[in-house]
Design an enzyme around this catalytic site. Sequence first.
Site, mmCIF file in Angstrom:
data_model
loop_
_atom_site.group_PDB
_atom_site.id
_atom_site.type_symbol
_atom_site.label_atom_id
_atom_site.label_comp_id
_atom_site.label_asym_id
_atom_site.label_seq_id
_atom_site.Cartn_x
_atom_site.Cartn_y
_atom_site.Cartn_z
ATOM 1 N N GLU A 273 0.990 -1.202 -0.321
ATOM 2 C CA GLU A 273 -0.331 0.056 -0.182
ATOM 3 C C GLU A 273 1.242 1.373 -0.101
ATOM 4 O O GLU A 273 1.559 1.175 1.437
ATOM 5 C CB GLU A 273 -1.426 0.674 0.899
ATOM 6 C CG GLU A 273 -1.632 -1.603 1.526
ATOM 7 C CD GLU A 273 -2.814 -1.557 -0.109
ATOM 8 O OE1 GLU A 273 -3.269 -0.826 -0.161
ATOM 9 O OE2 GLU A 273 -3.237 -1.945 0.346
ATOM 10 N N CYS A 307 -2.843 8.606 3.539
ATOM 11 C CA CYS A 307 -2.789 8.452 2.436
ATOM 12 C C CYS A 307 -3.712 8.670 1.225
ATOM 13 O O CYS A 307 -3.014 9.058 -0.365
ATOM 14 C CB CYS A 307 -1.784 6.837 1.990
ATOM 15 S SG CYS A 307 -3.947 5.819 2.819
#
Length: 540
Positions: A273, A307
Amino acid sequence: MIEETPGEAAVGSVFDPESPEATYVLEPELVAPLVARVASSQGAGTHRSTCPFTGAPLATIPVSSPSDVATAVERGRLAQRIWARTDLAVRSRVLDNLARIVLVRQSEALDLIQLETGKARRSAFEEVGDVAQVARHYAVRSRRYLATDRPAGMIPLVTGVRVQRRPVGVVGAIAPWNYPLTLVLSEALPALVAGNAVVVKPDPQTTLTALWAAEVLEEAGLPAGLFQVVAGGRETGEALVDVADHVAFTGSTAVGRKVAARAGERLVGATLELGGKNAIYIADDVDVDTALPGVVRACFASTGQLCLSAERIVVHEAVADEFVAKLVRDVRNLRLGAGLDYTADVGSLTSDAQLAKVTAHVDDAIARGAVVLAGGVHRSDIGPYFYAPTVLDDVPSDALVAREETFGPVVSVTRVRSDDEAVAVMNDSEYGLHMSVWSGDTARARKVADQIEAGSVSINDGYMLTWGSVGAPTGGWKASGLGRRHGRSSVEAMTQTRTVVTARGAGRGLGIDAVFALEGAAPSRILSAALEGMRRLRIP
Ligand code: NAD
């Protein structure tokens, strides 16, 4: 550059000696039991974290050596053998307990998250809420996700197929500092419920929060050895990649590539990720006042160190003037602060390195002709790493802030003339993590979403509803990652399948050997007829 009046928007000044919160020091009786949980033989030195609100020392944590990491993984492997055989109802109950405990003990978590990351409390609560959500989801859904599958066999009825899911063993989870509770547990919880052990390597800046996660998992009933924390930086992370049975990495794209290569050498799985350069599209039929609170949160929650944060706003020229004017007004009104309470909207950046990157990106944009509509200043009057929420206009496409992930409270505005142009601008990035589309017409927004190159797209929401829909996969296209998190995807990544096929008719002359016992071309003729029949009957 627009000057901010120091102190005007600030709340909870860290320099107020009257406030008991102003010390931002953790009590030794809180820190000591947490630090005692680090899997370390104390021979590899220590790391000292600092509180971003003040820059003052926060905790001294023993580093785990490569042999400490190997020992932790071995310990995990032993505990995991029993855990994998433990009834799924018992494993699920631990998660159900955790979903409750994390809410009951939320104040402790919120304090730790704020003190380690510098984020505002309302952003810290996102982590607590997320853990409660993920834990409940897997407590309820794990039976379905782990159920044995029975696809059709080669010969209908006489071939029995069972696809079992078995844990990989020990999952090594490597996490960044920006969501220290969420990113540790959103990997660990599906791994644990699937029967794995987990060894976590948090970022050195946020080890205490990971250790707190270990404490509450123990309270929730997780047996010893199944969730361990190793401490340290790159070397500890590399040591974990060298011994884990699956690596769940969250962090930068640059490090993700190295982790993937290292895991690839060992032929163990790695889910990655990674970074993003996420964009928001504001269509011309948007109700600007309704959209703005969500847009502002999408850009500045967790001080933009998220993020899924939006760093680019692409706005239709028909509403651009109204939208940008109101955006700038609302961004200037954001309250910056360091209080361990809910008075601030936006907190501090987490480190000196983060401040340096944000400053460099904004300065580079200004040097290339960008205009600062809000912010653009280091707010050292509040704390050493505070940076004013910033809106940039006229950013040239070769500016750092246009292409690289800033990972801070900075957003740039681009005007477009159509949905097609918006899609082209949004997709013009090496990243593809998350985007959002805002429109008064859901069908139109879906049409735009269908053309976006990203692992997730929110419509009329910044990121929270997408991240919180934990039954659905999230992850990145392009340089934003490999593999998916949440829902069935996490369980699939952290288990391996074993397919068991039974020849049911073998003893009664119905098996494949009875066909191959025939002479000459007969077996081929029979199988050809059978295959053609199955095609016509659309047997899968
Ligand atoms: P980073 O890649 O520098 O560090 C992440 C973790 O990896 C840390 O624990 C670090 O100690 C460890 N590490 C560093 N080098 C390593 C190596 N060679 N081998 C193994 N481990 C190593 O990331 P960061 O800058 O601390 O975090 C911010 C980044 O994380 C941003 O790019 C952000 O977008 C990304 N992020 C992505 C997601 C997501 O879900 N896609 C979520 C949060 C953050």
